[in-house]
Design an enzyme around this catalytic site. Structure first.
Site, PDB file in Angstrom:
ATOM      1  N   HIS A   5       0.871  -1.184   0.000  1.00  0.00           N
ATOM      2  CA  HIS A   5       0.000   0.000   0.000  1.00  0.00           C
ATOM      3  C   HIS A   5       0.908   1.234   0.000  1.00  0.00           C
ATOM      4  O   HIS A   5       2.014   1.178   0.539  1.00  0.00           O
ATOM      5  CB  HIS A   5      -0.833  -0.061   1.287  1.00  0.00           C
ATOM      6  N   ASP A  60       3.213  -4.628   7.905  1.00  0.00           N
ATOM      7  CA  ASP A  60       2.032  -3.775   7.820  1.00  0.00           C
ATOM      8  C   ASP A  60       0.820  -4.686   8.010  1.00  0.00           C
ATOM      9  O   ASP A  60       0.463  -5.462   7.122  1.00  0.00           O
ATOM     10  CB  ASP A  60       2.027  -3.092   6.445  1.00  0.00           C
ATOM     11  N   GLN A 106      -4.346  -5.039   6.957  1.00  0.00           N
ATOM     12  CA  GLN A 106      -5.350  -5.990   6.455  1.00  0.00           C
ATOM     13  C   GLN A 106      -5.230  -7.352   7.141  1.00  0.00           C
ATOM     14  O   GLN A 106      -6.021  -8.250   6.858  1.00  0.00           O
ATOM     15  CB  GLN A 106      -5.192  -6.181   4.939  1.00  0.00           C
ATOM     16  N   LYS A 120     -10.188  -0.555  10.703  1.00  0.00           N
ATOM     17  CA  LYS A 120     -10.289  -1.749   9.854  1.00  0.00           C
ATOM     18  C   LYS A 120     -10.593  -2.991  10.693  1.00  0.00           C
ATOM     19  O   LYS A 120     -10.663  -4.101  10.170  1.00  0.00           O
ATOM     20  CB  LYS A 120      -8.985  -1.948   9.079  1.00  0.00           C
ATOM     21  N   CYS A 135      -4.737   2.464  -3.696  1.00  0.00           N
ATOM     22  CA  CYS A 135      -3.497   2.984  -3.088  1.00  0.00           C
ATOM     23  C   CYS A 135      -2.338   2.023  -3.296  1.00  0.00           C
ATOM     24  O   CYS A 135      -1.529   1.798  -2.382  1.00  0.00           O
ATOM     25  CB  CYS A 135      -3.684   3.269  -1.599  1.00  0.00           C
TER      26      CYS A 135
HETATM   27  N1  PMP Z   1      -1.653  -0.750   4.552  1.00  0.00           N
HETATM   28  C1  PMP Z   1      -2.617  -1.465   3.978  1.00  0.00           C
HETATM   29  C2  PMP Z   1      -2.300  -2.837   3.487  1.00  0.00           C
HETATM   30  C3  PMP Z   1      -3.907  -0.951   3.882  1.00  0.00           C
HETATM   31  O1  PMP Z   1      -4.872  -1.678   3.299  1.00  0.00           O
HETATM   32  C4  PMP Z   1      -4.173   0.345   4.384  1.00  0.00           C
HETATM   33  C5  PMP Z   1      -5.541   0.957   4.285  1.00  0.00           C
HETATM   34  N2  PMP Z   1      -6.172   0.787   3.067  1.00  0.00           N
HETATM   35  C6  PMP Z   1      -3.126   1.051   4.983  1.00  0.00           C
HETATM   36  C7  PMP Z   1      -1.886   0.471   5.051  1.00  0.00           C
HETATM   37  C8  PMP Z   1      -3.325   2.420   5.551  1.00  0.00           C
HETATM   38  O2  PMP Z   1      -4.186   2.368   6.641  1.00  0.00           O
HETATM   39  P1  PMP Z   1      -4.769   3.693   7.293  1.00  0.00           P
HETATM   40  O3  PMP Z   1      -5.357   4.500   6.169  1.00  0.00           O
HETATM   41  O4  PMP Z   1      -5.784   3.219   8.259  1.00  0.00           O
HETATM   42  O5  PMP Z   1      -3.624   4.414   7.943  1.00  0.00           O
END
Ligand code: PMP
Length: 408
Positions: free
Chosen positions: A125, A202, A205, A228, A366
């Protein structure tokens, strides 16, 4: 099919699900972007403001002590939830993005020098890509990126081949938010540690789909977001091994992270407060605590089983529509499906099925480097949570087939 999951009771706990959009019952399949909140979480936030609201730490009066105790109790429960060794290893942040920026910034300042390398993967991401890329650019270091195979599984051999004496950090996602792939993080961490390289996972997910045990995984850092995992927005966690966190400089300066301040110098607070500058999101922590209780009550293993049955069913249903191509078909997959149909733009599919009450996400999710790698503009992504049902999946399959007919 998994039959014993208490789906009716669970759905009753999520008020937002019981509404109509465009005169159709809402089908919410955008859970990878953010999950909905059970009434227990909503009530906990309301209760916090009605009964406990106060700034925490250092206050001697009743409300401050009460709010502080609840806040610190949550830290203990998070420690238990991910099986960290110590509460000093649990840092509250705004979310995954802030956690990742914290590590990239503090780790970069402390350890990365010109000529060094950081290894990531092509499925990251932007939150786990851009902070490292920018830090590397600032430090004169190089960000290297391991690729994936045609099922969307990480080329682990390629990643291992990148490890050298220049490598300072390996950073990768637990679960891809585009492909659903669950990465073999334990194997990667074990190999990295043979070379003395720390690993950041990270977990944005991962945390809501899998039981997470940071000691068993042996990761050096793990990040996740409350929103999430059925908790509030604006709250998240950075886990770091105590010895790793001890060595990093603070990320932000201000109140709470200091021990003593003089005109010409400052000494910093101990862990975890060294990384928690300013008034924290106390309300968010109260909501996150209720979300943890909810997940614990359902049981992560039950959630995993039920979501696996949703994934299997949805994959079969969509595969029955001619022209559907899946992106991410790993055997180790969390409950999300990315797909395209023929030459149809994902946005058009999303727009049409939205009018039938179905919320999916379309676009690059993203993960623009991954889209470039796959030579696609984006995908349609249906991501499932434990409150979703087989009937909703039936409806999505009908809607997708209809969209296909209209757009072809
Ligand atoms: N890493 C991953 C794999 C994600 O899916 C996301 C959110 N889509 C993020 C990081 C960022 O998370 P947040 O916007 O809650 O900071």
């Amino acid at each position: 099919m998994f039959l014993s999951f208490p789906i009716d009771r669970v759905r009753a706990d999520f008020p937002i699900l019981h509404q109509q959009v465009y005169k159709r019952p809402l089908v919410y399949f955008d859970n990878a972007a953010s999950t909905q909140k059970p009434v227990q979480v909503i009530d906990a936030i309301r209760r916090y403001y009605e009964q406990d609201n106060c700034n925490i730490h250092r206050g001697v009066h009743y409300l401050s002590v009460k709010a502080t105790e609840a806040f610190e109790e949550t830290r203990k429960e998070i420690r238990e939830f991910i099986n960290a060794r110590d509460t000093r290893e649990i840092i509250f942040t705004k979310g995954t993005t802030e956690s990742l920026n914290l590590v990239a910034s503090s780790f970069g300042k402390r350890y990365i020098r010109p000529g060094d390398e950081v290894i990531a993967t092509i499925m990251e991401h932007h939150s786990n890509f851009v902070p490292w890329q920018q830090m590397c650019l600032e430090c004169g270091a190089t960000l290297r990126v391991a690729g994936i195979d045609d099922r969307g599984m990480l080329n682990v051999g390629e990643l291992f081949g990148m490890i050298s004496e220049k490598t300072r950090m390996i950073t990768l996602t637990h679960v891809s938010n585009v492909l659903g792939t669950i990465n073999p993080v334990k194997e990667i961490i074990a190999e990295a540690h043979k070379h003395g390289i720390p690993v950041l996972i990270d977990g944005a997910q991962g945390i809501s789909h899998l039981p997470v045990d940071v000691q068993d995984m042996d990761c050096d850092f793990y990040c996740f977001s409350g929103h999430k995992m059925y908790g509030p927005m604006g709250i998240g966690v950075l886990y770091g091994k105590e010895k790793c966190l001890e060595e990093l400089p603070p990320y932000q300066m201000g109140g709470e992270m200091i021990k003593e301040v003089y005109v010409d110098h400052t000494t910093f607070n101990e862990l975890p407060f060294k990384f928690e500058a300013g008034t924290p999101n106390v309300e968010g922590v109260a909501g996150l605590r209720a979300a943890l209780h909810y997940l614990n009550e359902l049981g992560m293993d039950n959630i995993m089983d039920y979501e696996a049955s949703l994934l299997k069913y949805a994959t079969e249903k969509l595969a029955g529509i001619e022209g559907v191509r899946f992106y991410g078909t790993s055997d180790w997959k969390a409950s999300l499906i990315s797909f395209l149909i023929g030459k149809i733009h994902p946005y058009d599919v999303g727009m049409i099925i939205d009018k039938m009450g179905i919320a999916v996400r379309t676009g690059h999710h993203c993960a623009m480097p991954l889209m470039d790698y796959l030579h696609i503009p984006g995908t349609v992504r249906a991501s499932f949570a434990f409150y979703n049902t087989m009937e909703e999946i039936d409806w999505m399959a009908l809607a997708v087939a209809k969209a296909k007919k209209m757009l072809e």
